[in-house]
Design a protein around this motif. Sequence first.
Motif, short mmCIF file in Angstrom:
data_model
loop_
_atom_site.label_atom_id
_atom_site.label_comp_id
_atom_site.label_asym_id
_atom_site.label_seq_id
_atom_site.Cartn_x
_atom_site.Cartn_y
_atom_site.Cartn_z
N THR A 175 0.95 -1.22 -0.11
CA THR A 175 0.18 0.09 -0.13
C THR A 175 0.90 1.01 -0.16
O THR A 175 0.64 2.17 -0.57
CB THR A 175 -1.09 -0.01 1.28
OG1 THR A 175 -1.64 -1.27 1.26
CG2 THR A 175 -1.90 1.25 1.22
N LYS A 176 1.97 1.20 0.71
CA LYS A 176 2.66 2.43 0.61
C LYS A 176 3.34 2.29 -0.70
O LYS A 176 3.50 3.53 -1.14
CB LYS A 176 3.88 2.18 1.77
CG LYS A 176 4.95 3.38 1.98
CD LYS A 176 6.08 3.14 2.87
CE LYS A 176 5.51 3.00 4.45
NZ LYS A 176 6.85 3.07 5.12
N VAL A 177 3.72 1.38 -1.36
CA VAL A 177 4.52 1.54 -2.72
C VAL A 177 3.32 2.51 -3.62
O VAL A 177 3.40 3.13 -4.55
CB VAL A 177 4.69 0.28 -3.25
CG1 VAL A 177 4.99 0.20 -4.78
CG2 VAL A 177 5.78 -0.37 -2.74
N ARG A 178 1.88 1.93 -3.61
CA ARG A 178 0.99 2.38 -4.48
C ARG A 178 0.80 3.96 -4.04
O ARG A 178 0.51 4.80 -5.11
CB ARG A 178 -0.43 1.72 -4.04
CG ARG A 178 -0.28 0.28 -4.86
CD ARG A 178 -1.77 -0.24 -4.87
NE ARG A 178 -2.19 -0.65 -3.48
CZ ARG A 178 -2.00 -1.70 -2.97
NH1 ARG A 178 -1.35 -2.65 -3.61
NH2 ARG A 178 -2.60 -2.11 -1.80
N MET A 179 0.63 4.23 -2.53
CA MET A 179 0.62 5.58 -2.23
C MET A 179 1.66 6.49 -2.68
O MET A 179 1.64 7.76 -3.16
CB MET A 179 0.53 5.79 -0.76
CG MET A 179 -0.87 4.98 -0.17
SD MET A 179 -0.88 5.02 1.58
CE MET A 179 -1.41 6.62 2.19
N LEU A 180 2.77 6.21 -2.67
CA LEU A 180 4.06 6.73 -3.38
C LEU A 180 3.80 7.04 -4.77
O LEU A 180 3.87 8.31 -5.11
CB LEU A 180 5.27 5.91 -2.99
CG LEU A 180 5.80 6.34 -1.77
CD1 LEU A 180 7.00 5.25 -1.53
CD2 LEU A 180 6.54 7.74 -1.38
N ALA A 181 3.26 6.05 -5.57
CA ALA A 181 3.10 6.30 -6.86
C ALA A 181 1.91 7.35 -7.09
O ALA A 181 1.98 8.15 -8.05
CB ALA A 181 2.77 4.98 -7.68
N GLU A 182 0.89 7.19 -6.43
CA GLU A 182 -0.18 8.10 -6.38
C GLU A 182 0.14 9.47 -6.45
O GLU A 182 -0.48 10.59 -6.83
CB GLU A 182 -1.29 7.72 -5.63
CG GLU A 182 -2.20 6.39 -5.82
CD GLU A 182 -3.02 5.67 -4.95
OE1 GLU A 182 -3.01 6.33 -3.74
OE2 GLU A 182 -3.41 4.60 -5.11
#
Length: 211
Positions: free
Chosen positions: A154-161
Motif C-alpha cells: 500500500t505504501k508503494v501505491r501511495m507513493l506512486a499516486e
Amino acid sequence: MTSTVVFDLDRVLLGGDASSLFLYGRLRRQPARLLPLLLAAPALLPGAAVPQLRPLAARATTRLAVGGRPESDVAVVAEAYRQALTGKPEAAVADAIACVRRHLAGGDDVVVATGCEEVLARGFLRAIGLGALDVVGPSVSTRPLRVRRAMGETKVRMLAERGYPPPWRAVYSDSAADLPLFAGTPRPVLVNAGGRPPGRSSGSSAGVPRP
C-alpha cells in the motif's frame, strides 16, 4: 530511474516512536491537554490496538493533544517536538538527518514515507529544519469513513499516486514491512539492523551510510 530517495521516519530519522515523543513534548508544555486524552482513552486505546483503525486513533490523539483549530496542528506539533528535543536531543538522529541533507544537496528529491500519523511526521520534520520535505503517510477521511494504512504494498501505491513511482534511487528503512519498497530500488538501505542504536554504523545494514 528517478532521482527520488525514500526515507522512513520512526527509528530512521526519529530515534524511537513519533507519538510518544510528541506527547512527551506537548504535555510538558501544556499539561492541561492530558485531561481530554484521559477522558478519550477508553475509545482511543482499543482503536490503537486494531491495525485498520490505528491511523484513525492516532489522528484523534493528535487532535485532542493539540486542541484549537486543525489548521494550526502542524505548527503546534512542531513546537511540541522542539520542546521534547530539548530534553531528548538524541531522538533526532543526526546521521540520518545529515544523509537527507546530502541527498538534497546532490539534487535528489527526498520524500518521507511513513506509517506514522502524517501531521506528526510533518511537525517533526519542521522541528528539525526539514519541513519542506513531502510526506506520504496514512490517510483518514470521515465522509465516508475511510482509513488507509501506509505500509507494505500500500505504501508503494501511495507513493506512486503522489508522483513518486518506482524505481527509486535509494530507500532507507528499518522495517521488514518495507520489503516491497526495497524491491523498487537498486539501493535498499536497512537501517539499525539487529536493534542497534540509531545512527551507529556497523557494516552495510546498520546506521545510515553516506549516499
